[in-house]
Design a protein around this motif. Structure first.
Motif, PDB file in Angstrom:
ATOM      1  N   PRO A 278       2.752   1.278   1.787  1.00 30.58           N
ATOM      2  CA  PRO A 278       2.256   2.581   2.269  1.00 30.58           C
ATOM      3  C   PRO A 278       1.137   2.445   3.300  1.00 30.58           C
ATOM      4  CG  PRO A 278       2.531   2.604  -0.115  1.00 30.58           C
ATOM      5  CD  PRO A 278       2.676   1.177   0.320  1.00 30.58           C
ATOM      6  N   ASP A 279       0.221   1.482   3.073  1.00 30.19           N
ATOM      7  CA  ASP A 279      -0.882   1.302   4.021  1.00 30.19           C
ATOM      8  C   ASP A 279      -0.372   0.803   5.375  1.00 30.19           C
ATOM      9  OD1 ASP A 279      -2.676   2.088   2.102  1.00 30.19           O
ATOM     10  OD2 ASP A 279      -3.153   0.041   1.458  1.00 30.19           O
ATOM     11  N   VAL A 280       0.593  -0.103   5.358  1.00 34.67           N
ATOM     12  CA  VAL A 280       1.152  -0.614   6.610  1.00 34.67           C
ATOM     13  C   VAL A 280       1.848   0.503   7.383  1.00 34.67           C
ATOM     14  CG1 VAL A 280       2.912  -2.142   7.600  1.00 34.67           C
ATOM     15  CG2 VAL A 280       1.397  -2.980   5.792  1.00 34.67           C
ATOM     16  N   VAL A 281       2.641   1.318   6.676  1.00 31.33           N
ATOM     17  CA  VAL A 281       3.349   2.416   7.336  1.00 31.33           C
ATOM     18  C   VAL A 281       2.360   3.428   7.903  1.00 31.33           C
ATOM     19  CG1 VAL A 281       4.934   4.347   6.973  1.00 31.33           C
ATOM     20  CG2 VAL A 281       5.435   2.132   5.944  1.00 31.33           C
ATOM     21  N   ASP A 282       1.352   3.797   7.118  1.00 29.35           N
ATOM     22  CA  ASP A 282       0.339   4.743   7.601  1.00 29.35           C
ATOM     23  C   ASP A 282      -0.386   4.188   8.824  1.00 29.35           C
ATOM     24  OD1 ASP A 282       0.719   6.831   5.852  1.00 29.35           O
ATOM     25  OD2 ASP A 282      -0.624   6.003   4.336  1.00 29.35           O
ATOM     26  N   SER A 283      -0.725   2.902   8.779  1.00 30.55           N
ATOM     27  CA  SER A 283      -1.436   2.294   9.910  1.00 30.55           C
ATOM     28  C   SER A 283      -0.588   2.296  11.170  1.00 30.55           C
ATOM     29  CB  SER A 283      -1.837   0.861   9.534  1.00 30.55           C
ATOM     30  OG  SER A 283      -2.452   0.212  10.621  1.00 30.55           O
ATOM     31  N   LEU A 284       0.690   1.947  11.036  1.00 32.65           N
ATOM     32  CA  LEU A 284       1.579   1.944  12.196  1.00 32.65           C
ATOM     33  C   LEU A 284       1.772   3.352  12.750  1.00 32.65           C
ATOM     34  CD1 LEU A 284       4.316  -0.619  11.072  1.00 32.65           C
ATOM     35  CD2 LEU A 284       2.606  -0.927  12.862  1.00 32.65           C
ATOM     36  N   LEU A 285       1.913   4.339  11.859  1.00 39.20           N
ATOM     37  CA  LEU A 285       2.107   5.717  12.313  1.00 39.20           C
ATOM     38  C   LEU A 285       0.879   6.224  13.068  1.00 39.20           C
ATOM     39  CD1 LEU A 285       3.919   7.367   9.259  1.00 39.20           C
ATOM     40  CD2 LEU A 285       4.885   6.885  11.499  1.00 39.20           C
ATOM     41  N   ASN A 286      -0.305   5.784  12.648  1.00 44.57           N
ATOM     42  CA  ASN A 286      -1.530   6.231  13.309  1.00 44.57           C
ATOM     43  C   ASN A 286      -1.781   5.490  14.619  1.00 44.57           C
ATOM     44  OD1 ASN A 286      -2.173   8.084  11.278  1.00 44.57           O
ATOM     45  ND2 ASN A 286      -3.195   6.514  10.042  1.00 44.57           N
ATOM     46  N   ASP A 287      -1.479   4.186  14.656  1.00 42.54           N
ATOM     47  CA  ASP A 287      -1.827   3.371  15.821  1.00 42.54           C
ATOM     48  C   ASP A 287      -0.699   3.310  16.853  1.00 42.54           C
ATOM     49  OD1 ASP A 287      -4.209   2.866  14.537  1.00 42.54           O
ATOM     50  OD2 ASP A 287      -3.516   0.967  13.663  1.00 42.54           O
ATOM     51  N   VAL A 288       0.528   3.049  16.389  1.00 40.87           N
ATOM     52  CA  VAL A 288       1.664   2.928  17.315  1.00 40.87           C
ATOM     53  C   VAL A 288       2.849   3.706  16.736  1.00 40.87           C
ATOM     54  CG1 VAL A 288       1.126   0.783  18.529  1.00 40.87           C
ATOM     55  CG2 VAL A 288       2.050   0.663  16.218  1.00 40.87           C
ATOM     56  N   ILE A 290       5.324   5.357  17.980  1.00 38.44           N
ATOM     57  CA  ILE A 290       6.647   5.149  18.591  1.00 38.44           C
ATOM     58  C   ILE A 290       7.290   3.880  18.037  1.00 38.44           C
ATOM     59  CG2 ILE A 290       7.869   4.715  20.750  1.00 38.44           C
ATOM     60  CD1 ILE A 290       5.750   6.367  22.181  1.00 38.44           C
ATOM     61  N   VAL A 291       6.506   2.809  18.003  1.00 38.08           N
ATOM     62  CA  VAL A 291       7.023   1.547  17.462  1.00 38.08           C
ATOM     63  C   VAL A 291       7.338   1.699  15.984  1.00 38.08           C
ATOM     64  CG1 VAL A 291       6.463  -0.871  17.015  1.00 38.08           C
ATOM     65  CG2 VAL A 291       5.761   0.198  19.160  1.00 38.08           C
ATOM     66  N   ALA A 292       6.501   2.415  15.252  1.00 35.89           N
ATOM     67  CA  ALA A 292       6.711   2.594  13.813  1.00 35.89           C
ATOM     68  C   ALA A 292       8.022   3.308  13.529  1.00 35.89           C
ATOM     69  CB  ALA A 292       5.543   3.372  13.212  1.00 35.89           C
ATOM     70  N   ILE A 293       8.295   4.401  14.252  1.00 36.60           N
ATOM     71  CA  ILE A 293       9.526   5.162  14.017  1.00 36.60           C
ATOM     72  C   ILE A 293      10.741   4.348  14.434  1.00 36.60           C
ATOM     73  CG2 ILE A 293      10.767   7.262  14.602  1.00 36.60           C
ATOM     74  CD1 ILE A 293       8.323   7.642  12.823  1.00 36.60           C
ATOM     75  N   MET A 294      10.634   3.610  15.523  1.00 40.58           N
ATOM     76  CA  MET A 294      11.762   2.777  15.952  1.00 40.58           C
ATOM     77  C   MET A 294      12.075   1.697  14.910  1.00 40.58           C
ATOM     78  SD  MET A 294      12.160   0.378  19.359  1.00 40.58           S
ATOM     79  CE  MET A 294      10.983  -0.820  18.712  1.00 40.58           C
ATOM     80  N   LEU A 295      11.037   1.024  14.401  1.00 43.08           N
ATOM     81  CA  LEU A 295      11.240  -0.019  13.402  1.00 43.08           C
ATOM     82  C   LEU A 295      11.807   0.546  12.106  1.00 43.08           C
ATOM     83  CD1 LEU A 295       8.044  -2.235  13.878  1.00 43.08           C
ATOM     84  CD2 LEU A 295      10.386  -2.747  14.572  1.00 43.08           C
ATOM     85  N   LEU A 296      11.289   1.695  11.692  1.00 44.39           N
ATOM     86  CA  LEU A 296      11.806   2.307  10.470  1.00 44.39           C
ATOM     87  C   LEU A 296      13.266   2.726  10.633  1.00 44.39           C
ATOM     88  CD1 LEU A 296       8.785   4.491   9.270  1.00 44.39           C
ATOM     89  CD2 LEU A 296       9.746   2.481   8.136  1.00 44.39           C
ATOM     90  N   GLY A 297      13.619   3.216  11.819  1.00 46.19           N
ATOM     91  CA  GLY A 297      15.019   3.562  12.073  1.00 46.19           C
ATOM     92  C   GLY A 297      15.926   2.352  11.984  1.00 46.19           C
ATOM     93  N   ALA A 298      15.403   1.191  12.403  1.00 45.24           N
ATOM     94  CA  ALA A 298      16.203  -0.032  12.375  1.00 45.24           C
ATOM     95  C   ALA A 298      16.336  -0.593  10.970  1.00 45.24           C
ATOM     96  CB  ALA A 298      15.583  -1.072  13.303  1.00 45.24           C
ATOM     97  N   VAL A 299      15.252  -0.566  10.184  1.00 43.03           N
ATOM     98  CA  VAL A 299      15.254  -1.284   8.900  1.00 43.03           C
ATOM     99  C   VAL A 299      15.437  -0.367   7.695  1.00 43.03           C
ATOM    100  CG1 VAL A 299      13.740  -3.036   9.896  1.00 43.03           C
ATOM    101  CG2 VAL A 299      12.729  -1.162   8.589  1.00 43.03           C
ATOM    102  N   TYR A 300      15.591   0.932   7.909  1.00 46.31           N
ATOM    103  CA  TYR A 300      15.696   1.834   6.757  1.00 46.31           C
ATOM    104  C   TYR A 300      16.885   1.475   5.871  1.00 46.31           C
ATOM    105  CZ  TYR A 300      15.431   6.034   3.926  1.00 46.31           C
ATOM    106  OH  TYR A 300      15.303   6.895   2.860  1.00 46.31           O
ATOM    107  N   SER A 301      18.000   1.099   6.474  1.00 44.25           N
ATOM    108  CA  SER A 301      19.168   0.714   5.674  1.00 44.25           C
ATOM    109  C   SER A 301      18.872  -0.531   4.844  1.00 44.25           C
ATOM    110  CB  SER A 301      20.370   0.459   6.592  1.00 44.25           C
ATOM    111  OG  SER A 301      20.745   1.630   7.284  1.00 44.25           O
ATOM    112  N   LEU A 302      18.146  -1.485   5.428  1.00 38.71           N
ATOM    113  CA  LEU A 302      17.758  -2.685   4.683  1.00 38.71           C
ATOM    114  C   LEU A 302      16.812  -2.326   3.542  1.00 38.71           C
ATOM    115  CD1 LEU A 302      17.103  -5.129   7.669  1.00 38.71           C
ATOM    116  CD2 LEU A 302      19.143  -5.003   6.229  1.00 38.71           C
ATOM    117  N   MET A 303      15.930  -1.362   3.782  1.00 35.15           N
ATOM    118  CA  MET A 303      15.021  -0.921   2.728  1.00 35.15           C
ATOM    119  C   MET A 303      15.784  -0.273   1.583  1.00 35.15           C
ATOM    120  SD  MET A 303      11.897   0.647   5.038  1.00 35.15           S
ATOM    121  CE  MET A 303      10.802   0.911   3.642  1.00 35.15           C
TER     122      MET A 303
END
Length: 459
Positions: A278-288, A290-303
């Motif tokens: 949760p802390d990593v996701v929150d940090s990425l959403l606050n700082d970057v 665009i990159v956070a949403i792109m990465l989550l879109g890519a790895v959500y199926s793996l998650m």
């Protein structure tokens, strides 16, 4: 099994007269043994189309194909290709070296009738719920009726019992004890375990912290790996146990040592994820973002495969409470649509009628919030399909990140029926949602279609 595929297979084998015998086993494969390996025609492009596994040992040549419904086997028998009386064939088929993704797909294939059946039921219930929400008349009595609740329970039951079904299917594939596997798969449903992992207090097992997230332990990948380890332990123990302990010692050691060991490995892993993700996701959403949403879109199926997506739910709720919108909820939708695009392209590329039908149905259910058939039974069978689906999720996620696409309410099903959650007055948010979904679907579908075709040309 159509006539053209039979003709392709006979051409590959060097003609019907070159087939010495045909066999079908309990792992749903049909094996042809050829009289003369020189008759094998490897120059044909149909080798990859048929997904044939060819093994040459000395003067013998074996061709193994998946034949889940025994259609190929029976058609060849009707044509006069039969196993000769007393003709033994030791080790007629090779255990194909398959990737973990392919093995997971093999595990899920027999479960598809049940999963697709309840998926359609859940979609119907979701449509009824949607009409009820936006209907001008008050029909809340329907939603609260016992009949509707029973139908909803029927639709949810297969997913609730999925760890047990996955465990049984894995054990069947590995030829291990299915009842031991079912007991392992159902461990997290035991009321005392459920109460223990409710989150009311910290849980430790032999001094090792256990994360209060039962759904994490029930994720498909952990169940499959546990049953795989149990099957290996069973084979070793059965080989060395005294006759008086055969059939008893292996289950005893599985329950006494293996299952606690798995809990002691996954417990700290889940605890670490609970503290960090949760802390990593929150940090990425606050700082970057665009990159956070792109990465989550890519790895959500793996998650989803690893059960990590459950940790995103509190983050989504926190987003809605603090900001009034969520950037993560759209990620789920774009990932499911990407799986649908890859499934459709895989079905269009397939020459197997039954698999093509499964792929098309799976495409529909993925678009409407049930991606498991597309992800597990279709896309995982070919790495090109699965990786293209991840790429499609990344492409759609990148668009969503660039345009700050948001959901203004918590839906959580990842279905196209959730589109109203993205309606925002005075903005083009809904239009951007539609564009992003089209991008995701097209990228995954086009790349899948192209990569599968490329594989066939180089086969």
């Amino acid at each position: 099994m159509n006539d053209s595929r039979i003709e392709q297979l006979l051409n590959l084998a060097g003609g019907q007269e070159n087939i010495r015998l045909v066999q079908h086993d309990d792992v749903n494969t049909t094996t042809l043994t050829l009289l003369n390996r020189k008759g094998l025609n490897l120059s044909l492009p149909v080798v990859s189309n048929l997904d044939a596994d060819i093994r040459i040992t000395g003067d013998q040549c074996y061709i193994t194909l998946e034949d889940e419904f025994s259609q190929l086997y029976h058609m060849l028998q009707v044509m006069g290709v039969r196993k000769a009386e007393g003709d033994a064939l030791p080790e007629t088929r090779r255990t194909r070296k398959k990737s973990l993704l392919y093995f997971i797909s093999d595990v899920f294939r027999p479960l598809m009738p049940a999963i697709l059946g309840v998926a359609v039921l859940k979609i119907v219930l979701a449509i009824i719920t949607l009409f009820n929400v936006y209907s001008s008349t008050d029909s809340s009595s329907l939603m609260d009726s016992q009949t509707f609740l029973i139908f909803k329970s029927i639709g949810d039951n297969v997913y609730y019992l999925l760890p047990i079904l996955v465990a049984v299917s894995t054990a069947y594939r590995l030829k291990s004890n299915v009842y031991v596997a079912a007991a392992i798969g159902g461990l997290m449903f035991y009321p005392q375990m459920t109460a223990l992992l409710s989150g009311e207090e910290d849980v430790h097992f032999m001094g090792v912290p256990i994360v209060s997230q039962a759904l994490f332990f029930s994720a498909s990948i952990w169940v499959i790996l546990t049953i795989y380890a149990a099957s290996y332990l069973e084979r070793v123990v059965e080989r060395i146990s005294p006759r008086a302990f055969k059939g008893i010692l292996a289950p005893l050691l599985t329950f006494l040592i293996l299952v606690p060991l798995v809990l002691m490995i996954l417990g700290p892993l889940g605890t670490w994820i609970d503290q960090q993700l949760p802390d990593v996701v929150d940090s990425l959403l606050n700082d970057v973002p665009i990159v956070a949403i792109m990465l989550l879109g890519a790895v959500y199926s793996l998650m989803m495969i690893a059960g990590l997506h459950y940790w995103l739910v509190p983050v989504m709720i926190n987003e809605l409470m603090v900001n009034g919108f969520s950037l993560i909820i759209p990620v789920m939708l774009v990932a499911f649509v990407a799986q649908a695009g890859a499934s459709l392209a895989t079905g269009l590329r397939s020459n197997q009628r039954e698999f093509r039908k499964l792929a098309f149905w799976a495409t529909g259910t993925a678009l409407l919030g049930t991606p498991e058939p597309a992800m597990y039974a279709v896309n995982m069978r070919k790495r090109a399909s699965f990786y293209s689906a991840l790429l499609g999720g990344a492409a759609g996620g990148l668009y969503f990140g660039l345009l700050s696409v948001k959901a203004v309410a918590l839906g959580g099903s990842g279905s196209l029926l959730d589109i109203p959650l993205f309606m925002e007055a005075g903005s083009l948010n809904l239009l951007h949602v539609c564009v992003g979904l089209v991008i995701s679907f097209c990228v995954s579908g086009v790349f899948t279609y192209w990569m599968i075709g490329k594989e066939r040309k180089h086969a």
